[in-house]
Write an enzyme that holds these catalytic residues in place. Structure first.
Site, PDB file in Angstrom:
ATOM      1  CG  HIS A  47     -34.655  19.787  -2.196  1.00  0.00           C
ATOM      2  ND1 HIS A  47     -33.813  20.830  -1.915  1.00  0.00           N
ATOM      3  CD2 HIS A  47     -35.654  19.828  -1.272  1.00  0.00           C
ATOM      4  CE1 HIS A  47     -34.277  21.492  -0.869  1.00  0.00           C
ATOM      5  NE2 HIS A  47     -35.400  20.899  -0.458  1.00  0.00           N
ATOM      6  CB  THR A  74       8.968  22.223   3.337  1.00  0.00           C
ATOM      7  OG1 THR A  74       9.809  21.134   3.739  1.00  0.00           O
ATOM      8  CG2 THR A  74       8.851  23.200   4.486  1.00  0.00           C
ATOM      9  CG  ASP A 118       3.992  10.782  -5.470  1.00  0.00           C
ATOM     10  OD1 ASP A 118       2.970  10.972  -6.175  1.00  0.00           O
ATOM     11  OD2 ASP A 118       3.988  10.898  -4.230  1.00  0.00           O
ATOM     12  N   GLY A 151       0.790  -1.244   0.000  1.00  0.00           N
ATOM     13  CA  GLY A 151       0.000   0.000   0.000  1.00  0.00           C
ATOM     14  C   GLY A 151       0.814   1.282   0.000  1.00  0.00           C
ATOM     15  N   GLY A 152       2.143   1.174   0.226  1.00  0.00           N
ATOM     16  CA  GLY A 152       2.998   2.360   0.131  1.00  0.00           C
ATOM     17  C   GLY A 152       2.676   3.443   1.153  1.00  0.00           C
ATOM     18  N   GLY A 189       0.941  23.924   2.854  1.00  0.00           N
ATOM     19  CA  GLY A 189       0.442  23.087   1.764  1.00  0.00           C
ATOM     20  C   GLY A 189      -0.590  22.112   2.315  1.00  0.00           C
ATOM     21  CB  VAL A 190      -2.100  19.098   0.771  1.00  0.00           C
ATOM     22  CG1 VAL A 190      -3.292  18.220   1.035  1.00  0.00           C
ATOM     23  CG2 VAL A 190      -2.222  19.757  -0.574  1.00  0.00           C
TER      24      VAL A 190
HETATM   25  P1  NAD Z   1       3.336  21.347  -0.679  1.00  0.00           P
HETATM   26  O1  NAD Z   1       4.298  21.478  -1.788  1.00  0.00           O
HETATM   27  O2  NAD Z   1       1.874  21.198  -0.978  1.00  0.00           O
HETATM   28  O3  NAD Z   1       3.490  22.584   0.322  1.00  0.00           O
HETATM   29  C1  NAD Z   1       4.725  22.919   0.920  1.00  0.00           C
HETATM   30  C2  NAD Z   1       4.677  24.346   1.397  1.00  0.00           C
HETATM   31  O4  NAD Z   1       5.846  24.622   2.166  1.00  0.00           O
HETATM   32  C3  NAD Z   1       4.661  25.363   0.248  1.00  0.00           C
HETATM   33  O5  NAD Z   1       3.567  26.211   0.422  1.00  0.00           O
HETATM   34  C4  NAD Z   1       6.017  26.063   0.389  1.00  0.00           C
HETATM   35  O6  NAD Z   1       5.962  27.416  -0.021  1.00  0.00           O
HETATM   36  C5  NAD Z   1       6.284  25.932   1.898  1.00  0.00           C
HETATM   37  N1  NAD Z   1       7.715  26.092   2.273  1.00  0.00           N
HETATM   38  C6  NAD Z   1       8.782  25.557   1.646  1.00  0.00           C
HETATM   39  N2  NAD Z   1       9.928  25.922   2.293  1.00  0.00           N
HETATM   40  C7  NAD Z   1       9.567  26.702   3.350  1.00  0.00           C
HETATM   41  C8  NAD Z   1      10.279  27.395   4.402  1.00  0.00           C
HETATM   42  N3  NAD Z   1      11.630  27.358   4.484  1.00  0.00           N
HETATM   43  N4  NAD Z   1       9.597  28.099   5.316  1.00  0.00           N
HETATM   44  C9  NAD Z   1       8.236  28.148   5.238  1.00  0.00           C
HETATM   45  N5  NAD Z   1       7.504  27.522   4.281  1.00  0.00           N
HETATM   46  C10 NAD Z   1       8.155  26.803   3.348  1.00  0.00           C
HETATM   47  O7  NAD Z   1       3.886  20.111   0.177  1.00  0.00           O
HETATM   48  P2  NAD Z   1       3.218  19.151   1.264  1.00  0.00           P
HETATM   49  O8  NAD Z   1       2.042  19.763   1.930  1.00  0.00           O
HETATM   50  O9  NAD Z   1       4.382  18.717   2.084  1.00  0.00           O
HETATM   51  O10 NAD Z   1       2.695  17.944   0.386  1.00  0.00           O
HETATM   52  C11 NAD Z   1       3.609  17.161  -0.394  1.00  0.00           C
HETATM   53  C12 NAD Z   1       2.909  16.515  -1.561  1.00  0.00           C
HETATM   54  O11 NAD Z   1       2.007  15.530  -1.113  1.00  0.00           O
HETATM   55  C13 NAD Z   1       2.145  17.508  -2.387  1.00  0.00           C
HETATM   56  O12 NAD Z   1       2.401  17.260  -3.742  1.00  0.00           O
HETATM   57  C14 NAD Z   1       0.716  17.201  -2.058  1.00  0.00           C
HETATM   58  O13 NAD Z   1      -0.154  17.456  -3.146  1.00  0.00           O
HETATM   59  C15 NAD Z   1       0.747  15.724  -1.707  1.00  0.00           C
HETATM   60  N6  NAD Z   1      -0.319  15.411  -0.752  1.00  0.00           N
HETATM   61  C16 NAD Z   1      -1.613  15.460  -1.170  1.00  0.00           C
HETATM   62  C17 NAD Z   1      -2.629  15.228  -0.277  1.00  0.00           C
HETATM   63  C18 NAD Z   1      -4.048  15.291  -0.743  1.00  0.00           C
HETATM   64  O14 NAD Z   1      -4.259  15.216  -1.934  1.00  0.00           O
HETATM   65  N7  NAD Z   1      -5.033  15.462   0.127  1.00  0.00           N
HETATM   66  C19 NAD Z   1      -2.356  14.964   1.056  1.00  0.00           C
HETATM   67  C20 NAD Z   1      -1.041  14.931   1.448  1.00  0.00           C
HETATM   68  C21 NAD Z   1      -0.029  15.158   0.531  1.00  0.00           C
END
Ligand code: NAD
Length: 462
Positions: A441, A267, A309, A39-40, A178-179
């Site tokens: 509805h 990040t 990825d 499942g990774g 981020g997310v």
């Molecule tokens: P992200 O790239 O979405 O966000 C990382 C954030 O960190 C960015 O906004 C960036 O500007 C910030 N950042 C970088 N360096 C920094 C610093 N020195 N100081 C302050 N802020 C800094 O990365 P993530 O949230 O770690 O997610 C990683 C990947 O995993 C993404 O591609 C995401 O789409 C995927 N993911 C998706 C889901 C989902 O679909 N629900 C859930 C988890 C992860």
């Protein structure tokens, strides 16, 4: 030595889905996985466990904030962290065992161990070497950190450590809006932590439609999350009991610090291809470590393919799954294909945020003329009944043809609602097609229809 048509390296959503589709299409298939379970990242330390904690913490939020309003009285539940983690681990277990069952059902061999590719057509796992006509790299990604920040998975954690904390934090600093940062930040906010999110950019959620990102930030602020934007984290120092986060405001160069008992580093992630032997094979990689592939997921080395990825594109489980199915179909002589214009993105906070297709910013950059149809969940009866009126559906449609170009939703079940738009976009539908479709509805889906109506003669309930 055993010989296969296909060996998939990695059993995350890209790899296991690819292996199942290969087997279904009559190819003799094996999948290499070094973890104890299939499942990774997604099933073991990512999407699935985080959803369990999001569900549990949201249930607590409902009990604390909405039960009394609904006439449900009594003692508000308190957090039994050990049990919450056990529930999360049980969810992981059910899902990973499910993949094991599907492998057996489809007669896929699980080659247990970490795989490498000593030469084209061969995969080495432990002491054994197996032959394969096609090798598919589906090794995914790993969390990254930033200079000055060392992840110890105890006090300074990646998403993996954040799902296994010894106890919920009291003071959490999240690096990166981020997310991952926002999903896990909102889990711990609901479990009682003081949460501060430090973000490098001057807005949250990079890549998201700007208006939607602003509205989302307002919602999270109302929930008690604090944001420090335009701030680059410089370093994190730890003592036995606490961490100190130093950041610099990018506009003024001013430095400041934050104390925390837990720091979540969110990040971004980087492709994970360590130990495969790709360099020795001469597989072309990008500067950022992505495996380079053509339109059919083939690398420059014959018989070696890559998906998910570790290649270009959004790092999303469902994008990897679709690529896994597509490459399986291509190997079986069919026309595998992924429509990269219709890949939804969902953030599983409460309310959820979901989007597909173009943002307003992209359309402006492209110089396209478009119209915007918006509808607030405040005008949706079902949302009102469920205390879920905070949110909006925004549909972007071509100004002349009315064809749907994108959709951005904040609101209840946004991650489910978005698929109506995905299907519509896949079929090249116009906003009017959705507007003329009868919607049951009372449902949240009516808000999608109202936004489609807003692209034409106007919504009814606003
Ligand atoms: P992200 O790239 O979405 O966000 C990382 C954030 O960190 C960015 O906004 C960036 O500007 C910030 N950042 C970088 N360096 C920094 C610093 N020195 N100081 C302050 N802020 C800094 O990365 P993530 O949230 O770690 O997610 C990683 C990947 O995993 C993404 O591609 C995401 O789409 C995927 N993911 C998706 C889901 C989902 O679909 N629900 C859930 C988890 C992860």
């Amino acid at each position: 030595m055993s010989a296969y048509d296909v060996i998939v390296i990695g059993s995350g959503p890209g790899g296991y889905v690819c292996a199942i589709r290969c087997a279904q299409l009559g190819l003799k298939t094996a999948c290499v996985e070094g973890r104890e379970t299939l499942g990774g990242t997604c099933l073991n330390v990512g999407c699935i466990p985080s959803k369990a904690l999001l569900h549990a913490s949201h249930s607590l939020h409902e009990a604390e904030h909405n039960f009394v309003r609904m006439g449900l009285k009594g003692k508000t539940p308190s957090v039994d962290w050990k049990q919450m983690l056990a529930y999360k681990n049980d969810v992981i277990d059910q899902n990973t065992k499910g993949i094991e069952f599907l492998f057996k059902k489809n007669k896929i061999d699980w080659l247990k161990g970490w795989g490498s590719i000593p030469e084209p057509g061969k995969v080495k796992v432990g002491d054994e070497t197996h032959e394969a006509k096609a090798i598919i790299i589906a090794t995914g990604s790993d969390s990254t950190s930033i200079p000055g920040v060392e992840v110890d998975e105890k006090m300074v954690v990646s998403s993996t450590g954040a799902l296994e904390l010894a106890k919920p934090p009291k003071k959490l600093v999240v690096i990166g809006a981020g997310v991952i940062g926002l999903e896990l930040g909102s889990v711990y906010k609901r479990l009682g932590a003081e949460v501060t999110v430090v973000e490098f950019l001057d807005h949250i959620t990079p890549g998201m439609d700007a208006g939607t990102a602003k509205a989302f930030q307002r919602t999270l602020k109302k929930q008690g999350l604090t944001f420090i934007l335009g701030a680059a984290v410089q370093k994190v120092e730890t003592t036995r009991t606490k961490a100190k986060v130093t950041y610099k405001l990018r506009k003024t160069d001013e430095e400041a610090t934050l104390d925390a008992d837990t720091v979540l580093v969110a990040t971004g992630r980087a492709p994970f291809t360590d130990g495969l032997g790709l360099e020795a094979l001469g597989v072309t990689m990008s500067d950022r470590g992505m495996v380079q592939t053509d339109g059919h997921y083939a690398t420059n080395i014959k018989g070696i393919y890559a998906i998910g990825d570790c290649i270009d594109g959004p790092m999303l489980a469902h994008k990897a799954e679709d690529e896994g199915m597509a490459v399986a179909e291509i190997l079986a002589g069919k026309a595998g294909h992924v429509n990269y214009g219709v890949i939804p993105g969902v953030i599983y906070t409460h309310p959820e945020v979901a989007s597909v297709g173009a943002t307003e910013e992209v359309l402006k950059d492209q110089g396209r003329s478009y119209k915007v149809g918006k509808f607030s969940f405040m005008g949706n009866g079902r949302a009102k009944a469920n205390f879920a009126g905070d949110g909006v559906v925004k549909i972007l449609a071509d100004a002349e043809t009315d064809r749907i170009l994108g959709c951005h939703i904040i609101g209840p079940a946004a991650g489910e609602l978005i698929h109506e738009i995905c299907v519509a976009m896949e079929f090249g539908a116009a906003a009017e097609d959705i507007a003329r479709t009868c919607h049951a509805h009372p449902t949240y889906s009516e808000a999608v229809r109202e936004a489609a109506l807003a692209c034409g003669d106007g919504p009814i309930h606003s």
